[in-house]
Design a protein around this motif. Structure first.
Motif, short mmCIF file in Angstrom:
data_model
loop_
_atom_site.label_atom_id
_atom_site.label_comp_id
_atom_site.label_asym_id
_atom_site.label_seq_id
_atom_site.Cartn_x
_atom_site.Cartn_y
_atom_site.Cartn_z
N GLN A 6 3.44 3.78 34.20
CA GLN A 6 3.31 2.56 33.42
C GLN A 6 2.63 1.47 34.23
O GLN A 6 2.68 1.48 35.48
CB GLN A 6 4.69 2.08 32.97
N ALA A 7 2.02 0.56 33.55
CA ALA A 7 1.38 -0.58 34.22
C ALA A 7 2.42 -1.29 35.09
O ALA A 7 3.57 -1.49 34.68
CB ALA A 7 0.81 -1.54 33.19
N GLY A 8 1.97 -1.66 36.29
CA GLY A 8 2.88 -2.28 37.25
C GLY A 8 3.54 -1.29 38.18
O GLY A 8 4.16 -1.69 39.18
N GLY A 9 3.43 -0.02 37.89
CA GLY A 9 4.05 1.02 38.70
C GLY A 9 3.20 1.40 39.91
O GLY A 9 2.16 0.79 40.19
N SER A 10 3.68 2.42 40.61
CA SER A 10 3.03 2.85 41.84
C SER A 10 2.86 4.37 41.86
O SER A 10 3.64 5.11 41.24
CB SER A 10 3.86 2.45 43.07
N LEU A 11 1.85 4.80 42.58
CA LEU A 11 1.63 6.22 42.86
C LEU A 11 1.08 6.32 44.27
O LEU A 11 0.41 5.40 44.76
CB LEU A 11 0.62 6.84 41.90
N ARG A 12 1.33 7.46 44.92
CA ARG A 12 0.71 7.74 46.21
C ARG A 12 -0.06 9.04 46.10
O ARG A 12 0.52 10.10 45.83
CB ARG A 12 1.71 7.83 47.34
N LEU A 13 -1.37 8.94 46.31
CA LEU A 13 -2.22 10.12 46.32
C LEU A 13 -2.33 10.66 47.74
O LEU A 13 -2.34 9.90 48.70
CB LEU A 13 -3.61 9.80 45.79
N THR A 37 -3.62 0.79 49.36
CA THR A 37 -3.68 0.93 50.81
C THR A 37 -4.07 2.35 51.17
O THR A 37 -3.43 3.30 50.73
CB THR A 37 -2.33 0.60 51.46
N ILE A 38 -5.13 2.47 51.96
CA ILE A 38 -5.56 3.78 52.45
C ILE A 38 -5.03 3.97 53.87
O ILE A 38 -5.00 3.02 54.67
CB ILE A 38 -7.09 3.92 52.40
N SER A 39 -4.58 5.17 54.16
CA SER A 39 -4.08 5.47 55.51
C SER A 39 -4.33 6.94 55.79
O SER A 39 -4.70 7.70 54.89
CB SER A 39 -2.59 5.14 55.62
N ARG A 40 -4.12 7.34 57.03
CA ARG A 40 -4.33 8.74 57.36
C ARG A 40 -3.38 9.18 58.46
O ARG A 40 -2.95 8.36 59.29
CB ARG A 40 -5.77 8.99 57.77
N ASP A 41 -3.08 10.47 58.47
CA ASP A 41 -2.28 11.09 59.51
C ASP A 41 -3.13 12.23 60.06
O ASP A 41 -3.25 13.29 59.42
CB ASP A 41 -0.97 11.62 58.91
N GLN A 53 -2.05 4.72 48.74
CA GLN A 53 -0.89 4.12 48.09
C GLN A 53 -1.39 3.11 47.08
O GLN A 53 -2.11 2.17 47.45
CB GLN A 53 0.01 3.43 49.14
N MET A 54 -0.99 3.30 45.83
CA MET A 54 -1.48 2.45 44.76
C MET A 54 -0.30 1.72 44.14
O MET A 54 0.60 2.36 43.57
CB MET A 54 -2.20 3.29 43.70
N ASN A 55 -0.29 0.41 44.26
CA ASN A 55 0.77 -0.43 43.71
C ASN A 55 0.21 -1.33 42.62
O ASN A 55 -1.01 -1.52 42.52
CB ASN A 55 1.40 -1.27 44.81
N SER A 56 1.09 -1.90 41.83
CA SER A 56 0.70 -2.83 40.76
C SER A 56 -0.41 -2.23 39.92
O SER A 56 -1.43 -2.90 39.64
CB SER A 56 0.27 -4.17 41.36
N LEU A 57 -0.25 -1.02 39.51
CA LEU A 57 -1.30 -0.32 38.78
C LEU A 57 -1.57 -0.96 37.43
O LEU A 57 -0.66 -1.49 36.77
CB LEU A 57 -0.93 1.15 38.61
N LYS A 58 -2.83 -0.91 37.03
CA LYS A 58 -3.30 -1.49 35.78
C LYS A 58 -3.92 -0.38 34.92
O LYS A 58 -4.41 0.62 35.47
CB LYS A 58 -4.35 -2.57 36.06
N GLU A 97 -6.72 17.18 46.65
CA GLU A 97 -5.96 15.98 46.28
C GLU A 97 -4.69 16.36 45.53
O GLU A 97 -4.64 17.40 44.86
CB GLU A 97 -6.79 15.05 45.39
N SER A 98 -3.70 15.50 45.62
CA SER A 98 -2.46 15.67 44.85
C SER A 98 -1.83 14.31 44.67
O SER A 98 -2.22 13.33 45.32
CB SER A 98 -1.50 16.63 45.56
N GLY A 99 -0.84 14.25 43.77
CA GLY A 99 -0.09 13.02 43.60
C GLY A 99 -0.42 12.22 42.36
O GLY A 99 0.22 11.20 42.08
N GLY A 100 -1.41 12.66 41.62
CA GLY A 100 -1.76 11.94 40.40
C GLY A 100 -0.69 12.12 39.33
O GLY A 100 0.23 12.92 39.48
N GLY A 101 -0.83 11.37 38.24
CA GLY A 101 0.12 11.49 37.16
C GLY A 101 0.02 10.33 36.20
O GLY A 101 -0.94 9.56 36.23
N LEU A 102 1.04 10.22 35.36
CA LEU A 102 1.12 9.16 34.36
C LEU A 102 2.13 8.13 34.83
O LEU A 102 3.25 8.48 35.21
CB LEU A 102 1.53 9.75 33.01
#
Length: 127
Positions: A13-20, A69-73, A82-87, A6-11
């Motif tokens: 702010q609330a409301g932000g986005s990350l993609r793992l 949203t989960i997806s694959r290639d 894809q993680m949006n509107s993070l809490k 896995e990769s893509g984690g991090g810090l």
């Protein structure tokens, strides 16, 4: 054997986005439904999202539905979350998992069904 990284984690702010991302290697010629799970300190590992080998079928925990949203290639042997509107309550170590299966439509939500796991990536959401 399948190796997952896995990769893509991090810090964020609330409301932000990350993609793992979860890169698979090894015996990737077989069909592998994939899933994302998370584990917060002092809590059990919980299901987040799952996807069939074909990518046509996805399933989400109620807590993330509409935000993740989960997806694959399958060419890149990579699964994404894809993680949006993070809490703040999304803060956890996120793990991807794979299970050998023989149907393009299978997916799994129970962690005990999965055969292979990555090492995890930390996601921290600040308020």
């Amino acid at each position: 054997q399948v190796q997952l990284v896995e990769s893509g984690g991090g810090l964020v702010q609330a409301g932000g986005s990350l993609r793992l991302s979860c890169a698979a290697s090894g015996r990737t010629a077989n069909w592998y439904p994939m899933g994302w799970f998370r584990q917060a300190p002092g809590k059990e590992r919980e299901f987040v999202a799952a996807i069939s080998w074909s990518g046509y079928i996805t399933y989400y925990a109620d807590s993330v539905k509409g935000r993740f949203t989960i997806s694959r290639d399958n060419v890149k042997n990579t699964v994404y979350l894809q993680m949006n509107s993070l809490k703040p309550e999304d803060t956890a170590v996120y793990y991807c998992a794979a299970k050998q299966a023989y149907s393009s439509t299978d997916y799994y939500t129970d962690r005990y069904d999965y055969d292979y796991w990555g090492q995890g990536t930390q996601v921290t959401v600040s308020s």
